[in-house]
Write a protein that holds these residues in place. Sequence first.
Motif, PDB file in Angstrom:
ATOM      1  N   TYR A 318       0.836  -1.205   0.000  1.00 11.71           N
ATOM      2  CA  TYR A 318       0.000   0.000   0.000  1.00 11.71           C
ATOM      3  C   TYR A 318       0.869   1.252   0.000  1.00 11.71           C
ATOM      4  O   TYR A 318       1.882   1.332   0.698  1.00 11.71           O
ATOM      5  N   SER A 320       0.430   5.431   0.371  1.00 15.45           N
ATOM      6  CA  SER A 320      -0.527   6.466   0.788  1.00 15.45           C
ATOM      7  C   SER A 320      -0.685   7.568  -0.246  1.00 15.45           C
ATOM      8  O   SER A 320      -1.647   8.344  -0.195  1.00 15.45           O
ATOM      9  N   LYS A 326      -5.811   4.028  -3.839  1.00 12.54           N
ATOM     10  CA  LYS A 326      -6.880   4.506  -2.969  1.00 12.54           C
ATOM     11  C   LYS A 326      -8.248   4.218  -3.566  1.00 12.54           C
ATOM     12  O   LYS A 326      -9.169   3.801  -2.854  1.00 12.54           O
ATOM     13  N   ARG A 447      -9.363   1.126   9.340  1.00 13.45           N
ATOM     14  CA  ARG A 447      -8.134   1.713   8.810  1.00 13.45           C
ATOM     15  C   ARG A 447      -8.365   3.139   8.326  1.00 13.45           C
ATOM     16  O   ARG A 447      -7.457   3.974   8.375  1.00 13.45           O
ATOM     17  N   PHE A 448      -9.588   3.411   7.843  1.00 18.70           N
ATOM     18  CA  PHE A 448      -9.914   4.718   7.284  1.00 18.70           C
ATOM     19  C   PHE A 448     -11.079   5.307   8.082  1.00 18.70           C
ATOM     20  O   PHE A 448     -12.250   5.093   7.740  1.00 18.70           O
ATOM     21  N   GLU A 714      -5.592   7.442   6.194  1.00 10.59           N
ATOM     22  CA  GLU A 714      -5.437   6.418   7.228  1.00 10.59           C
ATOM     23  C   GLU A 714      -5.317   7.055   8.601  1.00 10.59           C
ATOM     24  O   GLU A 714      -4.793   8.154   8.755  1.00 10.59           O
ATOM     25  N   SER A 715      -5.798   6.341   9.596  1.00  7.16           N
ATOM     26  CA  SER A 715      -5.596   6.785  10.974  1.00  7.16           C
ATOM     27  C   SER A 715      -4.140   6.541  11.369  1.00  7.16           C
ATOM     28  O   SER A 715      -3.469   5.663  10.827  1.00  7.16           O
ATOM     29  N   GLU A 718      -3.627   3.056  12.695  1.00  8.16           N
ATOM     30  CA  GLU A 718      -3.625   2.024  11.658  1.00  8.16           C
ATOM     31  C   GLU A 718      -2.360   2.074  10.827  1.00  8.16           C
ATOM     32  O   GLU A 718      -1.843   1.047  10.397  1.00  8.16           O
ATOM     33  N   GLU A 719      -1.831   3.272  10.613  1.00 10.81           N
ATOM     34  CA  GLU A 719      -0.585   3.388   9.870  1.00 10.81           C
ATOM     35  C   GLU A 719       0.555   2.706  10.614  1.00 10.81           C
ATOM     36  O   GLU A 719       1.357   1.983  10.018  1.00 10.81           O
ATOM     37  N   ARG A 722      -0.063  -1.063  10.474  1.00  7.68           N
ATOM     38  CA  ARG A 722       0.250  -1.612   9.154  1.00  7.68           C
ATOM     39  C   ARG A 722       1.751  -1.789   8.988  1.00  7.68           C
ATOM     40  O   ARG A 722       2.229  -2.825   8.519  1.00  7.68           O
TER      41      ARG A 722
END
Length: 844
Positions: A318, A320, A326, A447-448, A714-715, A718-719, A722
């Motif tokens: 992924y 960003s 996205k 995640r979002f 992304e929060s 969560e980043e 990940r």
Amino acid sequence: MSGNQGMERLIPLVNKLQDAFSQLGLDSPVDLPQITVVGGQSAGKSSVLENFVGRDFLPRGSGIVTRRPLVLQLVNNKMEYGEFLHCRGRKFTDFNEIRKEIEDETDRATGQNKGISPIPINLRVYSPHVLNLTLVDLPGMTKVPVGDQPADIEKQIRDMIMQFVTKENALILAVSPANSDLANSDALKIAKEVDPQGIRTIGVITKLDLMDEGTDARDILENKLLPLRRGYVGVVNRSQKDIEGRKDIRAALDSEKRFFLGHPSYMHMADRMGTAFLQKVLNQQLTNHIRDTLPVLRSKLQQQFLALEKEVSEFKDYSSDDPQRKTKALLTMIQQFEKDFTKDIEGSTSESLELSGGAKVNRIFHERFPFELVKLEVDEKELRREITYAIRNIHGVRTGLFTPDMAFEGVTKRQIERLKTPSIKCIDMVITEMSNSVNKISEMMARFPRLRDEVERLVLEHVRNQEMRAKDAAVFQIDYQLAYINTNHPDFIGSANAQVKSVTSTTKKRVSNQVIRKGWLTLTSVGFMRGMSKDYWFVLSAETLAWYKDEQEQDQKYLLNLEGCKLKDLDSGFMGRNANAFALFNPDKRNVYKEHKTLDLCASSTEELDSWKASFLRAGVYPDRTQEEDPTGGSPAAAEIGSLDPQLERQVETIRNLVDSYMSIIKKIVQDSVPKICMHLVVNNTIDFIGSDLLSGLYALTATSGGLDTLMEESKEEEVRREQMVRMYHACKDALGVIADITSKTVHTPDPPPIPEDEGSSYSYTAPPTRPDNSHTRHAPQPPRRPTAPSRPNIPSRPENTSRPLEPSRPAPSIPSRPPPSPKSVPAVPRKPLGRPAIPSRPQ
């Protein structure tokens, strides 16, 4: 450990895995091999570890100093510095700062009160003076709490130590002082408890220089007293005076070496004593231990790798800043949301022990809503009083000869009007379950957070709009019934049948004693003292209520006849009653259960309570409504009516039967139509909205509120998650790659371990390096050795068995050219020469 490049990678490999799992704040999914250091307070554990590093870096003081496990990873490196896992990227070149950081990090987790914590501190020390090692320094065992330590400090420390030493892949470094009785060693006691065979235990004897004059620990170090398979190693640490005088550790190691060489009891084993030898032995045995556990470690890592691969497959690549990714992620999320929501509502195979949204909606339709409808049934006395008022008001001053239709319609319409409340409540319950399902399914978008909020907002906004439509439709459905009373309905009994039914309506008919419900309830009137409670398995049928000891239904405790019973709620809080309590009783004050006037029961939840009440209604046990009447026993309204004459009584009974018949028709219609309204306007419409309009609503939102980047941001949590999951994924992948390179063919030349038996079991397998040459030695060397005589001097003793006609056929072409040597070779190899004279005759 020269010549062992493959094996030297094992300890750094385990360190890498340990860091990957520790940084995520998770327990390692695989049991990683490591060395756990255990011992009593002031046994010298910290001094041993400092001698390994060659630096003063561990906290010191009186009482308990090590209050958190310290995972110490020693890495051989040209530069010398330390690095903490919680301060990744910061290099500590001053070892005094390392000591202060250990103290500060300990206080952050345990405070200043000498308490302990099982959360480890991970410290990695790079130095050219160390060998690769991974050790876990545990708090020293203590007996008596000091200061404001908790009273169970001994148990807390023991439990913490047991968490580490009970792991099968953990080597135990049991540190015991030589100036105390070894039989009382706390470290050896725990080691014997978890490792009775001594397979994982390495003994370390400290303070040899502090023993009384004339005594020594020779029998212990020679493994004669309390023997261990891996043996004992003696060390001499710095004294307290040396530490306070800041004596250099290098000088202390030289003094240790001179001590063993100059002591008459230890000079013969001086090469197997001391800190340097201990470090080499630990490195060697930890490496061998890791190698021995490689098959199991590989299997567990593969399982973890597959699980991680599935979890990170969606975001391991992924980016960003990639709008294409996205957009793809947005489409994938919405499609998965639609799929999961549909499954949750329409049903699917699931291992969850919780009811899905669709199952809960079904329960509302078939249990909660019918229960709400049955609760509307008015008490018999109340209904008759209402009918009497209607008849007398219609007749006025006249005495009626016939039953008035207007009384029937008036009473019936009032009963139909009351059906709006349970219909609206049914829709409210369905809306609640739909909202819960949306919130539960949207967790996949955690995640979002912005995307999740917008999806929930759009879907729930649509659900609320459909809620108003559904409530309007349900109210319209009841208004339709109020608009016209159809007395010609085929299921309506009519006036004539109502008069006939009134003659036989006093008897209560039951079709069969079928089982209605089974489940657990708490019986609160089980003893002489009210308030005593016990759980039983209840079986409710159309006529009886039975309860048993358990679900096997073998030990029946009681069988209660439900004839004439009523149901009432009990006040919560009285004598410790639960809020979900209810009771069965007889209106005529007879005992219901043994000497008790009421049977007090309690459900586990409000939902269970309502469900049980609905089941009792199906069995003909109705709620008690006497509380609504005058507590004096008579109703003021009844006093106004006065006594009923026989003609009026017959009219009341006829209308009562007509109302009952017509209301049963209307209730069936409402009970059938309201769930259909909910399904059409709320449930199915919401599923269609998610599948067709949700994505367009999100795209319209991106055009007005910052675009796709804002929606798919992304929060921070969560980043981080990940990145950590990807790092752990790659750590497992790299570990599997390293393990694949390390096979049983790896040649290593370690120094012999302290116990010969262990040495034989660990290093006896040396055949693999010669395997590549087997193909060459299998064909060439053997044929030249077969005709040689020196290996068979005893063959002439068996001349009678040597005549075999098939053997000469193998060397036949070359025999005619060598006739002279054949007589000489007869005594040496009789099997071949005896057959050779016949061979020349074949060419003729």
